[in-house]
Enzyme design. Structure first.
Site, short mmCIF file in Angstrom:
data_model
loop_
_atom_site.label_atom_id
_atom_site.label_comp_id
_atom_site.label_asym_id
_atom_site.label_seq_id
_atom_site.Cartn_x
_atom_site.Cartn_y
_atom_site.Cartn_z
N GLY A 64 0.87 -1.15 0.01
CA GLY A 64 -0.09 0.00 0.03
C GLY A 64 0.74 1.38 -0.08
CB CYS A 66 -2.41 11.90 8.52
SG CYS A 66 -4.11 11.93 7.75
CE LYS A 117 -10.75 7.85 11.95
NZ LYS A 117 -10.07 7.63 10.78
CG HIS A 167 -3.40 16.06 5.11
ND1 HIS A 167 -3.64 15.65 3.71
CD2 HIS A 167 -4.01 15.19 5.95
CE1 HIS A 167 -4.29 14.45 3.73
NE2 HIS A 167 -4.34 14.03 5.07
#
EC number: 1.2.1.11
Length: 345
Positions: free
Chosen positions: A16, A132, A223, A252
């Site tokens: 991945g 993240c 989260k 981000h």
């Protein structure tokens, strides 16, 4: 864990996007790897991956694959972690898990090395990587929390499609080509809900990441609320997030508004951030220099700019925070935890 010259490492989810970055980071950091086992689902078994000039064949992630492993880095989905992480621990491995499976389990430390490295020693076999978007925010908040205390955070995230995996990147590329060629756009497969609509991602912004909860906030947003409180060990911090997916492949960005408990000096804030581990300040408005996702891609730091006092609240502070979500937001944070453990022995 006994101190060694070399450590046997397993990477679960090795094919991945994050798993590949974990392998790449282990190599770039020259982590003292003895034996390396690359594990994945049956459909990926047999794929070949190169590490330090040697070719490795991906094996199936099964309980017995963790025999003799010291560190198991997981990034293959929460259900896989829930099933196999305890098996790895039972066989003597320390699991560093990048999924949400164990983040809010009380006895599992949720760790960002620049923020709460002391929590690492509290593990009982499993250490969790935060989300993240949480990671990069708390790295920027840490020096301010220590100096002034924090009452409230309002954060809007602008998150890259790689946060949804390689499929998100592939969809953005194919949709962008379709739009530019005047072709029909096939909606994205980004996992925005249990029955996701196929929204267009190219040249668009989607104000939903993960499913919505009853309070109107998405799971991704909650989260950030819960993880921030756990990392700082402070249930009084008020966090109000809005998470948005934007057509950027990596990196981000976050607009972060902070209300501190104590008054602050703006120049001192800048100095604290410049001295903070893992933070790079880029904030030269005259030269139009500030953090952007394109500059963060492929790097380990959290970048902070647009540092300014709020116009109306005397203890209000505004920051712009950017980081590579696949590296600092996932792979690098996990390897960083393992490095900390090795060096502290």
């Amino acid at each position: 864990m006994v101190k060694k010259e070399r450590y046997n490492v397993a990477v679960v989810g090795a094919t991945g996007a994050v798993g590949q970055k974990m392998i790449e980071t282990l190599e770039k950091r020259d982590f003292p790897v003895g034996e390396l086992r690359l594990l994945a689902s049956p459909r990926s078994v047999g794929q070949q991956v190169t590490f330090k000039g040697q070719t490795y064949t991906v094996e199936e992630a099964r309980p017995e694959a963790f025999e003799g492993i010291d560190f198991a880095l997981f990034s293959a989905g929460g259900s896989i972690s829930e099933k196999l992480a305890p098996e790895a621990v039972e066989r003597g491995a320390v699991v560093i898990d990048n999924t949400s499976a164990f983040r809010m389990v009380p006895e599992v430390p949720l760790v960002v090395p620049e923020v709460n490295p002391h929590a690492i020693s509290q593990h009982r076999g499993i250490i969790a990587n935060p989300n993240c978007s949480t990671i990069q925010m708390v790295v920027a908040l840490k020096p301010l929390y220590d100096a002034y205390g924090i009452e409230r955070v309002i954060v809007s995230t602008y998150q890259a499609v790689s946060g949804a995996g390689q499929k998100g990147v592939d969809d953005l590329l194919s949709q962008t080509r379709a739009v530019l060629n005047g072709e029909e756009v096939v909606g994205t497969h980004l996992p925005v809900g249990s029955q996701p609509k196929k929204h267009q991602m190219a040249f668009n912004a989607i104000p939903q990441i993960d499913v919505f909860e009853e309070n109107g906030f998405s799971k991704e947003e909650m989260k950030m609320v819960n993880e921030t409180r756990k990392i700082f060990g402070d249930q009084e911090i008020q966090v109000t997030p809005t998470a948005v997916r934007i057509p950027v492949m990596y990196g981000h960005a976050e607009a972060v508004y902070i209300e501190t408990e104590k008054s602050f000096d703006l120049e001192e804030v800048r100095q604290l951030l410049e001295q903070a581990p893992g933070v790079t300040v880029i904030d030269n408005l005259k030269e139009q220099e500030y953090p952007m996702p394109a500059m963060a891609e492929g790097t380990h730091d959290v970048y902070v700019g647009r540092i300014r006092r709020d116009l109306f609240h005397p203890r209000g502070l505004n920051l712009w925070v950017v980081s590579d979500n696949v590296l600092k937001g996932a792979a690098w944070n996990a390897v960083q935890i393992a490095e900390y453990m090795v060096k502290s022995k």
